[in-house]
Design a protein around this motif. Sequence first.
Motif, PDB file in Angstrom:
ATOM      1  N   PRO A  31       1.264  -1.659  -0.061  1.00  0.00           N
ATOM      2  CA  PRO A  31       0.094   0.399   0.255  1.00  0.00           C
ATOM      3  C   PRO A  31       1.012   1.490  -0.033  1.00  0.00           C
ATOM      4  N   ALA A  32       2.541   1.240  -0.030  1.00  0.00           N
ATOM      5  CA  ALA A  32       2.669   2.069   0.711  1.00  0.00           C
ATOM      6  C   ALA A  32       4.122   1.861   0.151  1.00  0.00           C
ATOM      7  N   ALA A  33       5.396   3.046   0.317  1.00  0.00           N
ATOM      8  CA  ALA A  33       6.128   2.651   0.105  1.00  0.00           C
ATOM      9  C   ALA A  33       7.493   2.421   1.201  1.00  0.00           C
ATOM     10  N   HIS A  34       6.848   2.959   2.401  1.00  0.00           N
ATOM     11  CA  HIS A  34       7.630   2.763   3.753  1.00  0.00           C
ATOM     12  C   HIS A  34       6.903   0.885   4.133  1.00  0.00           C
ATOM     13  N   SER A  35       7.526   0.754   5.373  1.00  0.00           N
ATOM     14  CA  SER A  35       7.292  -0.170   5.794  1.00  0.00           C
ATOM     15  C   SER A  35       5.873  -0.907   6.184  1.00  0.00           C
ATOM     16  N   THR A  36       5.198  -0.989   5.591  1.00  0.00           N
ATOM     17  CA  THR A  36       3.925  -1.667   5.916  1.00  0.00           C
ATOM     18  C   THR A  36       3.164  -3.221   5.372  1.00  0.00           C
ATOM     19  N   VAL A  82      -3.913  -5.105   9.487  1.00  0.00           N
ATOM     20  CA  VAL A  82      -4.369  -5.246   7.846  1.00  0.00           C
ATOM     21  C   VAL A  82      -5.306  -3.595   7.295  1.00  0.00           C
ATOM     22  N   ASN A  83      -4.987  -4.253   6.025  1.00  0.00           N
ATOM     23  CA  ASN A  83      -5.814  -3.746   4.819  1.00  0.00           C
ATOM     24  C   ASN A  83      -6.733  -3.535   4.255  1.00  0.00           C
ATOM     25  N   ALA A  84      -7.169  -2.458   3.741  1.00  0.00           N
ATOM     26  CA  ALA A  84      -9.014  -2.957   3.273  1.00  0.00           C
ATOM     27  C   ALA A  84      -8.926  -0.886   1.973  1.00  0.00           C
ATOM     28  N   ARG A  85      -9.837  -1.685   1.418  1.00  0.00           N
ATOM     29  CA  ARG A  85     -10.132  -0.481   0.344  1.00  0.00           C
ATOM     30  C   ARG A  85     -11.417  -1.355  -0.435  1.00  0.00           C
ATOM     31  N   CYS A  86     -11.943   0.304  -0.901  1.00  0.00           N
ATOM     32  CA  CYS A  86     -13.078   0.434  -1.778  1.00  0.00           C
ATOM     33  C   CYS A  86     -13.107   1.595  -2.933  1.00  0.00           C
ATOM     34  N   TRP A  87     -13.844   1.027  -3.524  1.00  0.00           N
ATOM     35  CA  TRP A  87     -13.940   1.896  -5.100  1.00  0.00           C
ATOM     36  C   TRP A  87     -15.298   2.921  -4.838  1.00  0.00           C
ATOM     37  N   ASN A  88     -15.822   3.772  -5.732  1.00  0.00           N
ATOM     38  CA  ASN A  88     -16.625   4.711  -5.064  1.00  0.00           C
ATOM     39  C   ASN A  88     -17.174   5.668  -6.748  1.00  0.00           C
ATOM     40  N   GLY A  89     -16.702   5.425  -6.981  1.00  0.00           N
ATOM     41  CA  GLY A  89     -16.444   6.062  -8.770  1.00  0.00           C
ATOM     42  C   GLY A  89     -16.860   7.582  -8.714  1.00  0.00           C
ATOM     43  N   GLY A  90     -16.724   8.208  -7.295  1.00  0.00           N
ATOM     44  CA  GLY A  90     -16.228   9.501  -6.969  1.00  0.00           C
ATOM     45  C   GLY A  90     -17.290  10.417  -6.325  1.00  0.00           C
ATOM     46  N   ASP A  91     -18.106   9.418  -5.705  1.00  0.00           N
ATOM     47  CA  ASP A  91     -19.535   9.516  -4.913  1.00  0.00           C
ATOM     48  C   ASP A  91     -19.435  10.005  -3.923  1.00  0.00           C
ATOM     49  N   TYR A  95     -14.348   5.354   4.467  1.00  0.00           N
ATOM     50  CA  TYR A  95     -14.658   4.355   5.064  1.00  0.00           C
ATOM     51  C   TYR A  95     -13.892   4.402   6.219  1.00  0.00           C
ATOM     52  N   LYS A  96     -13.745   3.569   7.112  1.00  0.00           N
ATOM     53  CA  LYS A  96     -12.696   3.359   8.579  1.00  0.00           C
ATOM     54  C   LYS A  96     -12.998   1.801   8.646  1.00  0.00           C
ATOM     55  N   ILE A  97     -11.663   1.133   9.119  1.00  0.00           N
ATOM     56  CA  ILE A  97     -11.108  -0.142   9.858  1.00  0.00           C
ATOM     57  C   ILE A  97     -10.761  -0.291  10.822  1.00  0.00           C
ATOM     58  N   ASP A  98     -11.868  -1.284  11.988  1.00  0.00           N
ATOM     59  CA  ASP A  98     -11.894  -1.195  13.023  1.00  0.00           C
ATOM     60  C   ASP A  98     -10.702  -1.962  13.496  1.00  0.00           C
ATOM     61  N   TRP A 120      -5.586   1.512  -0.935  1.00  0.00           N
ATOM     62  CA  TRP A 120      -5.527   0.632   0.333  1.00  0.00           C
ATOM     63  C   TRP A 120      -5.009   1.269   1.575  1.00  0.00           C
ATOM     64  N   MET A 121      -5.752   1.300   2.681  1.00  0.00           N
ATOM     65  CA  MET A 121      -6.097   2.064   3.653  1.00  0.00           C
ATOM     66  C   MET A 121      -5.084   0.674   4.876  1.00  0.00           C
ATOM     67  N   THR A 122      -3.970   1.168   5.663  1.00  0.00           N
ATOM     68  CA  THR A 122      -3.487   0.378   6.308  1.00  0.00           C
ATOM     69  C   THR A 122      -3.745   0.924   8.174  1.00  0.00           C
ATOM     70  N   VAL A 123      -4.021   0.427   8.867  1.00  0.00           N
ATOM     71  CA  VAL A 123      -3.758   0.033  10.655  1.00  0.00           C
ATOM     72  C   VAL A 123      -3.127  -1.023  10.886  1.00  0.00           C
ATOM     73  N   LYS A 124      -2.289  -0.939  11.815  1.00  0.00           N
ATOM     74  CA  LYS A 124      -1.144  -1.516  12.579  1.00  0.00           C
ATOM     75  C   LYS A 124      -1.691  -1.941  13.823  1.00  0.00           C
ATOM     76  N   ALA A 125      -1.761  -2.612  14.419  1.00  0.00           N
ATOM     77  CA  ALA A 125      -1.773  -3.055  15.705  1.00  0.00           C
ATOM     78  C   ALA A 125      -1.492  -4.271  17.120  1.00  0.00           C
TER      79      ALA A 125
END
Length: 154
Positions: A31-36, A82-91, A95-98, A120-125
């Motif tokens: 999801p990103a160039a740094h360590s995720t 954890v990673n999650a993503r969604c697509w919206n077509g610009g509407d 979104y958020k992840i717990d 991708w959104m990344t959340v580390k726990a």
Amino acid sequence: MTARKSLALATATVALGTGLAMAAPAALAAPAAHSTPGTTASQTGASASKAGWHLIWGPKSHKPTTYWATPDFVPRSGTLGVNARCWNGGDGTKYKIDVVRTRDKKVVKKGGWGYCNGGWMTVKANASSGTSYYMRIYLKGKAHTVEAKAYYYR
């Protein structure tokens, strides 16, 4: 001369297309160039005993929804990503992840809100090895398809 250029162009196109197809899973996973959480041992060619992010669940997707509680997954270390993503077509849907511990439904990490733009959104726990967790993914706006995956770091 034109036939030679056409053959060279076709050969280059095939070679480039093959290279992109082979690189696509690794590019999508990071999801990103740094360590995720992103690349797994199988994607990098490293053995499972090497340090790095290891896929434990997913990627799985859910039909268009505004809420998804994923199935449980069990990390094998104290670091969970954890990673999650969604697509919206610009509407403008967000979104958020717990990250939730299954046994007592305690939210161990809350993610911030992001736009459904395919990234991708990344959340580390911090996690307990051998304990079950799951994700709650919330969408604010219209229902959209959601994709998610989980990793542990060792």
